[in-house]
Scaffold this motif. Structure first.
Motif, PDB file in Angstrom:
ATOM      1  N   GLN A  41       1.256  -1.480  -0.227  1.00  0.00           N
ATOM      2  CA  GLN A  41       0.117   0.063   0.301  1.00  0.00           C
ATOM      3  C   GLN A  41       0.829   1.142  -0.301  1.00  0.00           C
ATOM      4  O   GLN A  41       2.171   0.911   1.208  1.00  0.00           O
ATOM      5  N   GLY A  42       0.297   2.247  -1.018  1.00  0.00           N
ATOM      6  CA  GLY A  42       0.565   3.475  -0.792  1.00  0.00           C
ATOM      7  C   GLY A  42       2.443   3.325  -1.990  1.00  0.00           C
ATOM      8  O   GLY A  42       2.638   2.316  -2.813  1.00  0.00           O
ATOM      9  N   SER A  43       3.057   4.452  -0.933  1.00  0.00           N
ATOM     10  CA  SER A  43       3.414   5.320  -3.099  1.00  0.00           C
ATOM     11  C   SER A  43       4.870   3.743  -2.437  1.00  0.00           C
ATOM     12  O   SER A  43       5.675   3.571  -1.600  1.00  0.00           O
ATOM     13  N   VAL A  44       5.174   4.045  -3.774  1.00  0.00           N
ATOM     14  CA  VAL A  44       6.686   2.873  -3.711  1.00  0.00           C
ATOM     15  C   VAL A  44       8.221   3.700  -4.600  1.00  0.00           C
ATOM     16  O   VAL A  44       7.784   4.276  -5.581  1.00  0.00           O
ATOM     17  N   ARG A  45       8.779   3.816  -4.874  1.00  0.00           N
ATOM     18  CA  ARG A  45      10.016   3.846  -5.171  1.00  0.00           C
ATOM     19  C   ARG A  45      10.920   2.420  -4.731  1.00  0.00           C
ATOM     20  O   ARG A  45      11.398   1.878  -4.515  1.00  0.00           O
ATOM     21  N   VAL A  46      11.869   2.173  -6.641  1.00  0.00           N
ATOM     22  CA  VAL A  46      12.704   1.506  -6.288  1.00  0.00           C
ATOM     23  C   VAL A  46      13.954   2.628  -7.082  1.00  0.00           C
ATOM     24  O   VAL A  46      14.126   2.505  -7.654  1.00  0.00           O
ATOM     25  N   ARG A  47      14.985   2.631  -6.045  1.00  0.00           N
ATOM     26  CA  ARG A  47      16.221   3.896  -6.346  1.00  0.00           C
ATOM     27  C   ARG A  47      17.389   2.558  -7.312  1.00  0.00           C
ATOM     28  O   ARG A  47      17.422   1.425  -6.275  1.00  0.00           O
ATOM     29  N   TYR A  48      17.800   3.117  -8.736  1.00  0.00           N
ATOM     30  CA  TYR A  48      18.486   2.310  -8.898  1.00  0.00           C
ATOM     31  C   TYR A  48      20.483   2.432  -8.536  1.00  0.00           C
ATOM     32  O   TYR A  48      20.583   3.578  -9.068  1.00  0.00           O
ATOM     33  N   HIS A  49      20.611   1.264  -8.435  1.00  0.00           N
ATOM     34  CA  HIS A  49      22.092   1.967  -8.002  1.00  0.00           C
ATOM     35  C   HIS A  49      23.125   1.423  -8.757  1.00  0.00           C
ATOM     36  O   HIS A  49      23.343  -0.365  -7.986  1.00  0.00           O
ATOM     37  N   GLY A  50      23.086   0.707  -9.607  1.00  0.00           N
ATOM     38  CA  GLY A  50      23.721  -0.528 -10.014  1.00  0.00           C
ATOM     39  C   GLY A  50      23.119  -1.931 -10.541  1.00  0.00           C
ATOM     40  O   GLY A  50      21.883  -3.017 -10.684  1.00  0.00           O
TER      41      GLY A  50
END
Length: 287
Positions: free
Chosen positions: A220-229
């Motif tokens: 539930q709610g906002s999601v972010r997948v931060r990309y670090h290689g």
């Protein structure tokens, strides 16, 4: 006792939001032929709903199709434009081919917005419409947003911002008029998941998009997948962390299938602009 202090806080907030909504209506009244940059998100959907209330107003909603935008949003934008009975047009956002964008410097957003809104402004000119509008709100002014400079240079107007509306106001007002987007998780350009200085590639954007779509079906709610290689750093609302951990095995398996070697959870949780936290004040001013 002062009336303002005796009223419940939520009632006062509702009153303030209503005042801002009236201000928005007044700002929009003289705008008769408009182009709206329409993503199908919370803000642009609310603005489209208000614009379309006047049957005499000509509204053209323009959606950019790009690898920087979540693929699931395309159909949503189409459905919403049809719901409001406005003309809807899709254009190809090819910012991925801009060297200044791919290089991913802190002013990346400026180059992207300038490129995209120049295309939209060309449509405005060809169609004989008066002005280009976008859905930026007051909260956007509190983060590092070099793209806003591009909008100013092109004469794009942001009525929600001009009316003083925050994201919370827009969600409350959207709920009040029955928009299903009122509680939709916040979205942003997928390139914002990639650290400055790391080249933006279509492969990386696709990987991020697939992983976020996977999480949104489970958390539930906002999601972010931060990309670090090879490493994925997941941001979710703090209250959703237990839910995410409960799906941990499936999440890790899926992320590895997408090409990540390591999967982590950011204990600080979801926050807008977390990639900007590494920037010094001078860098922000120069971007």
């Amino acid at each position: 006792m002062d009336k303002a202090t005796s009223e419940p806080a939520d009632q006062r907030e509702t009153g303030r939001a209503a005042e801002k909504a009236a201000r928005l209506e007044a700002l929009l009244t003289p705008l008769r032929w408009v182009v709206l940059a329409f993503s199908g998100g919370v803000d642009s959907t609310f603005l489209l709903a208000v614009l379309s209330k006047d049957p005499e107003r000509k509204v053209l909603a323009v959606t950019a199709l790009s690898p920087t935008h979540p693929q699931q949003e395309r159909e949503e934008a189409r459905r919403l434009a049809q719901q409001f009975s406005v003309e809807h047009r899709e254009i190809t956002g090819d910012e991925i081919h801009l060297e200044a964008f791919r290089d991913n410097s802190p002013d990346r957003c400026y180059h992207c917005k300038k490129h995209l809104f120049s295309k939209i402004d060309e449509i405005r000119g060809r169609e004989g419409l008066d002005v280009v509008l976008d859905g930026s709100n007051v909260d956007d002014l509190s983060d590092f947003r070099p793209g806003l400079r591009a909008l100013q240079e092109l004469g794009v107007r942001s009525p929600l911002q001009e009316a003083g509306l925050t994201k919370a106001d827009i969600r409350a007002l959207s709920r009040g008029i029955g928009l299903r987007t009122w509680n939709k998780p916040s979205l942003a350009c997928l390139a914002s998941r990639i650290p400055y200085g790391t080249e933006i590639t279509e492969e990386a954007l696709t990987r991020i998009d697939h992983c976020e779509a996977f999480l949104l079906e489970r958390v539930q709610g906002s999601v972010r997948v931060r990309y670090h290689g090879t490493l994925a750093r997941i941001e979710v609302e703090p209250s959703a962390v237990p839910e995410l951990i409960g799906h941990g095995e499936a999440v890790v398996r899926f992320f590895k299938e997408q090409g990540f070697a390591y999967v982590t959870v950011d204990l600080e949780g979801y926050r807008t602009g977390s990639m900007n936290e590494v920037l010094e004040g001078e860098q922000k001013e120069n971007a």
